[in-house]
Structure formats: C-alpha cells, structure tokens
Design an enzyme around this catalytic site. Sequence first.
Site, mmCIF file in Angstrom:
data_model
loop_
_atom_site.group_PDB
_atom_site.id
_atom_site.type_symbol
_atom_site.label_atom_id
_atom_site.label_comp_id
_atom_site.label_asym_id
_atom_site.label_seq_id
_atom_site.Cartn_x
_atom_site.Cartn_y
_atom_site.Cartn_z
ATOM 1 N N ARG A 102 27.215 70.973 17.242
ATOM 2 C CA ARG A 102 28.600 70.760 17.698
ATOM 3 C C ARG A 102 27.870 69.924 18.693
ATOM 4 N NH1 ARG A 102 35.103 72.498 16.651
ATOM 5 N NH2 ARG A 102 34.103 71.927 14.593
ATOM 6 N N HIS A 129 33.001 64.345 11.555
ATOM 7 C CA HIS A 129 33.193 65.818 10.830
ATOM 8 C C HIS A 129 32.524 66.243 9.949
ATOM 9 C CE1 HIS A 129 33.833 69.905 11.459
ATOM 10 N NE2 HIS A 129 34.913 69.438 11.588
ATOM 11 N N GLN A 132 33.694 69.249 7.791
ATOM 12 C CA GLN A 132 35.274 69.445 7.319
ATOM 13 C C GLN A 132 35.662 68.812 6.191
ATOM 14 O OE1 GLN A 132 38.002 71.170 8.991
ATOM 15 N NE2 GLN A 132 38.838 70.477 6.985
ATOM 16 N N ASP A 217 45.675 64.819 11.345
ATOM 17 C CA ASP A 217 44.779 65.486 12.756
ATOM 18 C C ASP A 217 45.308 65.814 13.604
ATOM 19 O OD1 ASP A 217 43.004 67.115 13.756
ATOM 20 O OD2 ASP A 217 41.226 65.911 13.924
ATOM 21 N N CYS A 258 42.988 69.838 9.481
ATOM 22 C CA CYS A 258 42.018 70.307 9.545
ATOM 23 C C CYS A 258 42.315 72.154 10.299
ATOM 24 C CB CYS A 258 40.522 69.380 9.948
ATOM 25 S SG CYS A 258 41.105 68.867 11.301
ATOM 26 N N ARG A 286 36.377 75.636 3.933
ATOM 27 C CA ARG A 286 35.011 75.734 4.752
ATOM 28 C C ARG A 286 34.054 76.903 4.320
ATOM 29 N NH1 ARG A 286 36.180 73.144 9.144
ATOM 30 N NH2 ARG A 286 33.645 73.491 9.635
HETATM 31 N N1 NVA Z 1 39.445 66.100 16.388
HETATM 32 C C1 NVA Z 1 39.531 67.611 16.302
HETATM 33 C C2 NVA Z 1 38.925 68.018 15.434
HETATM 34 C C3 NVA Z 1 38.831 69.502 15.298
HETATM 35 C C4 NVA Z 1 38.485 70.866 14.368
HETATM 36 C C5 NVA Z 1 38.746 67.408 17.142
HETATM 37 O O1 NVA Z 1 37.449 66.337 17.800
HETATM 38 O O2 NVA Z 1 38.717 67.705 18.529
HETATM 39 N N1 CP Z 2 38.822 72.036 11.757
HETATM 40 C C1 CP Z 2 37.728 72.662 12.954
HETATM 41 O O1 CP Z 2 36.462 72.299 12.439
HETATM 42 O O2 CP Z 2 38.433 74.231 13.203
HETATM 43 P P1 CP Z 2 37.338 74.618 14.718
HETATM 44 O O3 CP Z 2 37.516 73.728 15.417
HETATM 45 O O4 CP Z 2 37.836 75.757 14.035
HETATM 46 O O5 CP Z 2 35.963 74.726 13.815
#
Ligand code: NVA
Ligand code: CP
Length: 299
Positions: A102, A129, A132, A217, A258, A286
């Site tokens: 990540r 992502h 997801q 989101d 998500c 997930r």
């Molecule tokens: N768009 C959000 C998704 C979190 C799972 C982010 O990147 O923070």
């Molecule tokens: N939806 C998602 O990826 O959540 P986290 O940021 O908690 O992993």
Amino acid sequence: MRKRDLLTIKDFTAAEIAALLETAADYKSGKSAGKKPLAGRSIGMLFYKTSSRTRISFEVGIYQLGGQPLYVKTDDSQLSRGEPITDTARVFSRYLSGIVIRAFEHKIVAEFAEYASVPVINGLTDTHHPCQILADLMTIKEKKGQLKGVKIAYIGDGNNVANSLIEGAAQMAMDLTVAAPEGYEPTPDILKDTSGRITIVRDPKAAAAGADVLYTDVWISMGDKQDEAADKQLKFAAYQINDELLSYAKPDCIVLHCLPAHRGQEITDSVIEGQRSAVFDQAENRLHTQKAVLEMLIK
Ligand code: NVA
Ligand code: CP
C-alpha cells in the site's frame, strides 16, 4: 512462467474475474474449508499508509490459507532511512512468496513489482484500489444475481476507488455513471477502452436515477493534500448519499461504501445504517476475494 501481479483491475481478464469471484464464493460458503494453498509460505505486507480492512483481511486470509503474514510499516523499515524501493523489492523476494503493498504514488508500486521476482498485490495507491473493487463486484453479484448490465452510480471524488470501479465496471460489462464536481473527475486515462459504458456527469441526481447500486467514498483521501480538506468539503456538499438522493435510485437499490466512512459528509448516518446499506457485507467480502487472489497468484 513469469510471475503475475495485481496492480490494477486490468491485470485480470473478465473471465479471470468471474472465476475469482466463484473461488471467493466457495471460500465464503465453506465449500473450500481446509484448503491451504499457502502452506509453508510467508507473504509480506508493506504499508506506507494506515489501514484497518486491507491489513486485517489479508493477515487473516493468509493465515486461513496456511501461510504466514508479515506486516511491515514502512516507517519501521530501512525504507524510512532511504533504502531504495528497488533494493527492498529484490531483498523481500528472497524471503517471501508474495507481497501486498500500500503506497502513495502508483509508480512506486509499479517499480516495486518490476524489481520483485514474486507476485505483488496492490493494497491501494493514490490512483488504484483493485482489491476493494473485487470485493465490491462480489457483493453486487450476491445482491443482484449478476454483474452484466447492472447500473451503478458513483457519487463523489474521482479517486483511487472511482478509478478502479471504472475499470471493474468496464471489464464486467456494467453501466457506471460517476457524478463528480468539476476538477475532481476520475483520471482521464482510465476512461480509455471502457466501451462507452462509463458516463461522467455533474449532477448526482442524474447519476442516481434508476441505479441498482449507489456507491461513494471519502471526499478526502489519505493521499490528498490535507490542507485542502476544508475547501474540498465545500465543493462536495451536494455530493452526499442521503435519503433524498436514494429516492432517485431503484427501490431495491443497494448502497456501497469502501469504508472508512465519514457520516454527515459523503454519506448520512441514516443511509449507512439503513435497509439498503450493504457496507458490512462488502467489508467482509474483502477477506474472501483476497483469499481467491492469493490462491490465483501465489504458485
Ligand atoms: N479513497 C480512500 C480509500 C480508503 C480505503 C483513500 O485513499 O484514503
Ligand atoms: N477499504 C479499505 O481499503 O479500508 P482500509 O483503509 O481500512 O484498509
């Protein structure tokens, strides 16, 4: 045979996604109980950003498949002291059978995957992502019985989730309308090769009209400049999934997010806690879809 990665949804064909969702359903139903495709293997999880769902579902999934998850926060690794990502990728590949990463910039994950000799799975970047969206597709299939022709409305920021949702919808022949404020549309390149199934509009009501699925989101993502948050919240005020917007969708529409959610911003408490919300099934999925991804990629 060269190893395969999951960096974006486009790394999988429609047939592979369909098969992967079947595998995930077998894990969920218990049909595949006792299957241990990762027995004796260690899987790394390198995270530059925080996580609840992705981290826990991968750790639990790897354990359930007989493997050992190894979580590494980049701050605790030599990356924080300047060790190149290219060296890290090669060293990790000597110990591990696969790596979930990540990161902020997508190109870091792409570079990591190029130098790693084991499969790399994108656990979220600023622009994608994919894990997801595989869980989202599983949830839609469970609730609607199919993917083809399902009408999705994504309301809000054209971020990583929106980009991967576009790729997933196009791949699975779904109709997706994204409603986003000017300047916050999804990445233009993502819209190439989407067979005309993706529409970008300004008006959230136009997007929601007749939808089978409403999706949103956060307005401010982890990779966004946090000092722009107040300004962004003002621009997104009309892009909230609330009971009024829900009334434009089909009566049996489901609502996805998500997570993590900001109640009162992109979604109201009454919608996320309401009868149409499928967000906790979505979060559970997930685990099942990621087990299917691990089984498919880690040989
Ligand atoms: N768009 C959000 C998704 C979190 C799972 C982010 O990147 O923070
Ligand atoms: N939806 C998602 O990826 O959540 P986290 O940021 O908690 O992993």
